[in-house]
Scaffold this active site. Structure first.
Site, PDB file in Angstrom:
ATOM      1  N   PHE A 159      32.111  10.358  22.853  1.00 23.60           N
ATOM      2  CA  PHE A 159      32.634   9.616  20.914  1.00 23.60           C
ATOM      3  C   PHE A 159      33.478   9.322  22.092  1.00 23.60           C
ATOM      4  O   PHE A 159      34.313   8.074  20.747  1.00 23.60           O
ATOM      5  CB  PHE A 159      32.906  10.252  20.228  1.00 23.60           C
ATOM      6  CG  PHE A 159      34.096  11.130  20.174  1.00 23.60           C
ATOM      7  CD1 PHE A 159      35.379  10.985  19.846  1.00 23.60           C
ATOM      8  CD2 PHE A 159      33.598  12.036  20.780  1.00 23.60           C
ATOM      9  CE1 PHE A 159      36.207  11.943  19.962  1.00 23.60           C
ATOM     10  CE2 PHE A 159      34.574  13.859  20.317  1.00 23.60           C
ATOM     11  CZ  PHE A 159      35.886  12.886  20.080  1.00 23.60           C
ATOM     12  N   LYS A 183      22.060   5.191  25.173  1.00 22.61           N
ATOM     13  CA  LYS A 183      21.783   5.903  24.014  1.00 22.61           C
ATOM     14  C   LYS A 183      23.214   6.800  23.489  1.00 22.61           C
ATOM     15  O   LYS A 183      24.158   7.176  24.072  1.00 22.61           O
ATOM     16  CB  LYS A 183      21.215   7.436  23.792  1.00 22.61           C
ATOM     17  CG  LYS A 183      20.339   8.221  22.091  1.00 22.61           C
ATOM     18  CD  LYS A 183      21.860   8.726  21.550  1.00 22.61           C
ATOM     19  CE  LYS A 183      22.913  10.061  22.032  1.00 22.61           C
ATOM     20  NZ  LYS A 183      24.012   9.767  21.148  1.00 22.61           N
ATOM     21  N   GLU A 186      26.691   9.163  18.033  1.00 22.30           N
ATOM     22  CA  GLU A 186      26.358   8.321  17.057  1.00 22.30           C
ATOM     23  C   GLU A 186      27.921   8.519  16.360  1.00 22.30           C
ATOM     24  O   GLU A 186      27.755   8.241  15.360  1.00 22.30           O
ATOM     25  CB  GLU A 186      25.189   9.385  16.599  1.00 22.30           C
ATOM     26  CG  GLU A 186      25.578  10.748  16.177  1.00 22.30           C
ATOM     27  CD  GLU A 186      25.521  11.671  18.150  1.00 22.30           C
ATOM     28  OE1 GLU A 186      25.992  11.449  18.807  1.00 22.30           O
ATOM     29  OE2 GLU A 186      25.491  13.116  17.633  1.00 22.30           O
ATOM     30  N   SER A 236      29.757  17.272  26.472  1.00 17.92           N
ATOM     31  CA  SER A 236      30.234  18.799  26.595  1.00 17.92           C
ATOM     32  C   SER A 236      29.702  18.717  26.511  1.00 17.92           C
ATOM     33  O   SER A 236      28.891  18.785  27.840  1.00 17.92           O
ATOM     34  CB  SER A 236      30.069  19.422  24.953  1.00 17.92           C
ATOM     35  OG  SER A 236      28.746  19.106  24.785  1.00 17.92           O
ATOM     36  N   CYS A 291      38.820  13.698  28.675  1.00 18.83           N
ATOM     37  CA  CYS A 291      37.925  14.968  29.259  1.00 18.83           C
ATOM     38  C   CYS A 291      39.108  15.181  30.366  1.00 18.83           C
ATOM     39  O   CYS A 291      39.213  15.525  31.464  1.00 18.83           O
ATOM     40  CB  CYS A 291      36.324  14.341  30.404  1.00 18.83           C
ATOM     41  SG  CYS A 291      36.937  12.692  31.106  1.00 18.83           S
ATOM     42  N   GLU A 391      37.950  24.861  25.575  1.00 16.51           N
ATOM     43  CA  GLU A 391      38.721  23.131  25.449  1.00 16.51           C
ATOM     44  C   GLU A 391      38.674  22.684  24.114  1.00 16.51           C
ATOM     45  O   GLU A 391      37.818  22.216  22.757  1.00 16.51           O
ATOM     46  CB  GLU A 391      37.393  22.220  26.703  1.00 16.51           C
ATOM     47  CG  GLU A 391      37.329  20.977  26.386  1.00 16.51           C
ATOM     48  CD  GLU A 391      36.843  19.516  26.473  1.00 16.51           C
ATOM     49  OE1 GLU A 391      35.701  20.156  26.345  1.00 16.51           O
ATOM     50  OE2 GLU A 391      37.252  18.459  27.542  1.00 16.51           O
TER      51      GLU A 391
HETATM   52  P1  NAD Z   1      28.944  15.643  22.803  1.00 19.09           P
HETATM   53  O1  NAD Z   1      28.308  16.485  23.831  1.00 19.09           O
HETATM   54  O2  NAD Z   1      29.448  16.194  21.479  1.00 19.09           O
HETATM   55  O3  NAD Z   1      27.804  14.155  22.731  1.00 19.09           O
HETATM   56  C1  NAD Z   1      27.344  13.595  24.008  1.00 19.09           C
HETATM   57  C2  NAD Z   1      26.193  13.157  23.866  1.00 19.09           C
HETATM   58  O4  NAD Z   1      25.410  13.807  23.674  1.00 19.09           O
HETATM   59  C3  NAD Z   1      26.165  12.365  21.927  1.00 19.09           C
HETATM   60  O5  NAD Z   1      25.507  10.952  22.508  1.00 19.09           O
HETATM   61  C4  NAD Z   1      25.723  13.135  21.261  1.00 19.09           C
HETATM   62  O6  NAD Z   1      24.540  12.626  21.120  1.00 19.09           O
HETATM   63  C5  NAD Z   1      24.268  13.888  22.542  1.00 19.09           C
HETATM   64  N1  NAD Z   1      24.399  15.547  21.740  1.00 19.09           N
HETATM   65  C6  NAD Z   1      25.186  15.881  20.547  1.00 19.09           C
HETATM   66  N2  NAD Z   1      24.191  17.270  20.284  1.00 19.09           N
HETATM   67  C7  NAD Z   1      23.013  17.223  21.457  1.00 19.09           C
HETATM   68  C8  NAD Z   1      22.522  18.515  21.519  1.00 19.09           C
HETATM   69  N3  NAD Z   1      22.350  19.238  21.067  1.00 19.09           N
HETATM   70  N4  NAD Z   1      21.172  17.856  22.184  1.00 19.09           N
HETATM   71  C9  NAD Z   1      21.757  16.758  22.680  1.00 19.09           C
HETATM   72  N5  NAD Z   1      22.018  15.517  23.036  1.00 19.09           N
HETATM   73  C10 NAD Z   1      23.617  16.025  22.096  1.00 19.09           C
HETATM   74  O7  NAD Z   1      30.368  15.246  23.477  1.00 19.09           O
HETATM   75  P2  NAD Z   1      31.056  14.574  22.340  1.00 19.09           P
HETATM   76  O8  NAD Z   1      31.835  15.947  21.698  1.00 19.09           O
HETATM   77  O9  NAD Z   1      30.574  13.408  22.247  1.00 19.09           O
HETATM   78  O10 NAD Z   1      32.530  14.266  23.763  1.00 19.09           O
HETATM   79  C11 NAD Z   1      33.439  15.220  24.330  1.00 19.09           C
HETATM   80  C12 NAD Z   1      32.811  16.088  25.508  1.00 19.09           C
HETATM   81  O11 NAD Z   1      33.064  15.068  25.994  1.00 19.09           O
HETATM   82  C13 NAD Z   1      34.513  16.855  25.863  1.00 19.09           C
HETATM   83  O12 NAD Z   1      33.706  17.969  26.134  1.00 19.09           O
HETATM   84  C14 NAD Z   1      34.913  16.180  26.666  1.00 19.09           C
HETATM   85  O13 NAD Z   1      35.470  16.749  28.354  1.00 19.09           O
HETATM   86  C15 NAD Z   1      33.360  15.207  27.903  1.00 19.09           C
HETATM   87  N6  NAD Z   1      33.745  14.326  28.420  1.00 19.09           N
HETATM   88  C16 NAD Z   1      33.878  14.943  29.649  1.00 19.09           C
HETATM   89  C17 NAD Z   1      34.043  13.702  30.995  1.00 19.09           C
HETATM   90  C18 NAD Z   1      33.473  13.149  32.225  1.00 19.09           C
HETATM   91  O14 NAD Z   1      34.149  12.636  32.514  1.00 19.09           O
HETATM   92  N7  NAD Z   1      33.627  14.764  32.522  1.00 19.09           N
HETATM   93  C19 NAD Z   1      33.891  11.855  29.692  1.00 19.09           C
HETATM   94  C20 NAD Z   1      34.672  11.989  28.615  1.00 19.09           C
HETATM   95  C21 NAD Z   1      34.234  13.046  27.981  1.00 19.09           C
END
Ligand code: NAD
Length: 507
Positions: A159, A183, A186, A236, A291, A391
């Protein structure tokens, strides 16, 4: 290309893109896209059905048969048109991004711009996707490599950068000759979808780029589909690890860029005003939801006395709606995210850290419902406290103190994450020691958020990344291509027949 479908509901339903058609999902489950400053519902996002995901992959699979043979020049000219369109529509999309995500308009434009830079880089594919050639590896034998597209690739995005991170993925995958299924998050897919519309307008053919909306089930379907060859994930650590394991077990190439705990090490000889500005901007900008945000400040030696000035600097930041002029710190993305962050602040207090700046009760006139948290700073933090081990992903900085640079380096290297770090100093020798000994993939020297520009690659390491190759830059060309090595001998009429070679050696 059909027009975006209108729905009878008060809010629009976010469409899917399958084979060049905007499709209204027949899903029965939806999520809301909510403005984090006002709680206004902006749209509803379908959790696409299994057959819709299958149709998107099938469309990408069909399109690959022709797209893979499209000349490089034709592919890169689509990217040239695409970068011009993104530039033209940047302000309009930034307003949508701010409404759905919360960050300030200036930062939303930055989000788009950092993605636009990847599209600009994709225009150089002619020199990026080149193989190698060695003449005469044996008599009349040449060996050369081809960097061929691998097939249907999938992207799953978080997000916090709804423009930049999708743009890390599909432009480079497509320009390499692959087809793609995206994808989006959401939580905020609207600005992503605006960028997808522009890609279609730029000339990306039907089936080459497809989009499915959804969450866990859709992600799992992509990770297990036999026709998907590579998966790029950003999000994440828990989900990224799941994606890496699931997609890997199904034979896919996977890159997972994940969570972080980024330390900024401040030496007492650092330029104080510049450093405090950098720390406040990197810790509290985007409400700490980057991140690469600074989340831990390690003050070395006499720099430990800088805490009051850091607090004073943080107090100068204006908390408000991202769309309002003058706002420095917008709301966090959701009510749930705010609750989680408030819970971590409470546990920091309970575990004995000192709350030197408490942003919990910040009030933003005109936005009583917003998910606001003001800049928050803890000192007296130890490595076993939850504010250090988690985090936080909110506008919360934890400050620690050490005696020496060696101690600071050891502290950073003991942390499991390896996304980003920074050192602030006027000493070249200290900076060089830091860059050499620190075990983190991206290092800033007097730079708080060292996200590489796209002619390099994003190179988070250790607990922040699974998979060898990072997004964009040269590494992602490796990720989105299969190297094929050809060893060739062409006989000319005068070649002497030198008999049967029963050895492994080329003769
Ligand atoms: P998230 O992991 O909750 O969601 C990421 C994606 O995974 C979304 O598209 C979501 O729909 C999907 N998802 C969520 N739960 C899932 C599950 N149980 N099974 C399968 N798919 C699932 O992450 P977020 O909250 O949207 O983003 C924040 C996180 O992203 C932070 O931890 C941040 O550090 C990390 N991030 C990392 C980088 C990097 O380059 N290392 C860059 C941006 C964000």
């Amino acid at each position: 290309m059909s027009a975006l479908p209108q729905t009878a509901n008060a809010v629009p339903t976010v469409p899917l893109l399958i084979n060049g058609e905007w499709v209204e999902s027949s899903a029965t489950e939806f999520r809301h896209v909510v403005n984090p400053a006002t709680q206004e519902v902006l749209a509803r996002v379908p959790l696409a059905t299994a057959s819709e995901v299958a149709a998107a992959v099938a469309s990408a699979h069909r399109a690959f048969a022709t797209w893979r043979h499209t000349p490089i020049g034709a592919r890169l000219r689509i990217m040239l048109r695409y970068q011009a369109l993104i530039r033209e529509h940047s302000k309009r999309i930034a307003a949508i991004l701010t409404a759905e995500q919360g960050k300030t308009l200036a930062d939303a434009e930055g989000d788009i711009f950092r993605g636009l830079e990847v599209v600009e880089h994709a225009c150089s594919i002619g020199t990026l996707q080149q193989g190698g050639f060695a003449e005469n590896v044996a008599a009349t034998v040449d060996t050369y490599t081809l960097q061929q597209p691998i097939g249907v690739c999938a992207g799953i995005t978080p997000f916090n950068f709804p423009a930049m991170i999708p743009l890390w993925m599909f432009p480079m995958a497509i320009v390499c000759g692959n087809t793609f299924v995206l994808k989006p998050s959401e939580q905020d897919p609207l600005s992503t979808m605006e960028l997808v519309k522009l890609a279609v307008e730029a000339g990306v053919p039907p089936g080459v780029l497809n989009v499915v909306q959804g969450a866990r089930d859709v992600v799992d379907a992509l990770c297990t589909h036999p026709d998907i060859k590579a998966v790029s994930f950003v999000g994440s650590t828990a989900v990224g690890t799941h994606v890496y394991n699931l997609a890997g077990a199904h034979g896919k190439r996977v890159q997972s860029m994940m969570g972080a705990k980024n330390h900024a090490v401040v030496l007492p000889d650092a330029h104080k005003e510049q450093t405090l500005n950098a720390l406040a901007g990197a810790g509290f900008g985007a409400a700490g939801q980057r991140c690469m945000a600074t989340s831990v400040i390690v003050l070395v030696g006499a720099a430990r006395e800088w805490v009051p000035e850091l607090v004073a600097k943080a107090k100068t930041l204006k908390v408000g709606a991202g769309a309002d002029a003058g706002t420095d710190v917008g709301p966090v993305v959701s009510v749930a995210a705010r609750e989680r962050i408030l819970g971590l602040i409470a546990s920091g207090e309970k575990e004995g850290a000192t709350l030197v700046l408490d942003g919990r009760n910040v009030e933003v006139p005109g936005y009583p419902q917003g998910n606001f948290i003001g800049p928050t700073i803890f000192t007296d933090v130890t490595t076993d406290m939850s504010v250090y081990t988690n985090e936080i992903f909110g506008p919360v900085l934890v400050v620690m103190g050490v005696e020496t640079l060696d101690e600071a380096i050891a502290l950073v290297n003991r942390n499991p994450f390896g996304n980003g770090t920074g050192v602030f100093t006027q000493s070249g020798a200290a900076a060089r020691k830091f860059q050499s000994e620190i075990d983190v993939g991206q290092v800033g020297i007097n730079i708080p958020i060292p996200v590489p520009v796209p002619y390099f690659s994003f190179t988070g390491s250790r607990g922040s990344k699974l998979g060898d190759l990072g997004p964009y830059g040269k590494q992602v060309v490796q990720f989105y291509t299969q190297t094929k090595t050809v060893t060739a001998r062409w006989f000319d009429d005068a070649t002497v027949n030198d008999g049967v070679n029963t050895t492994i050696s080329l003769k």
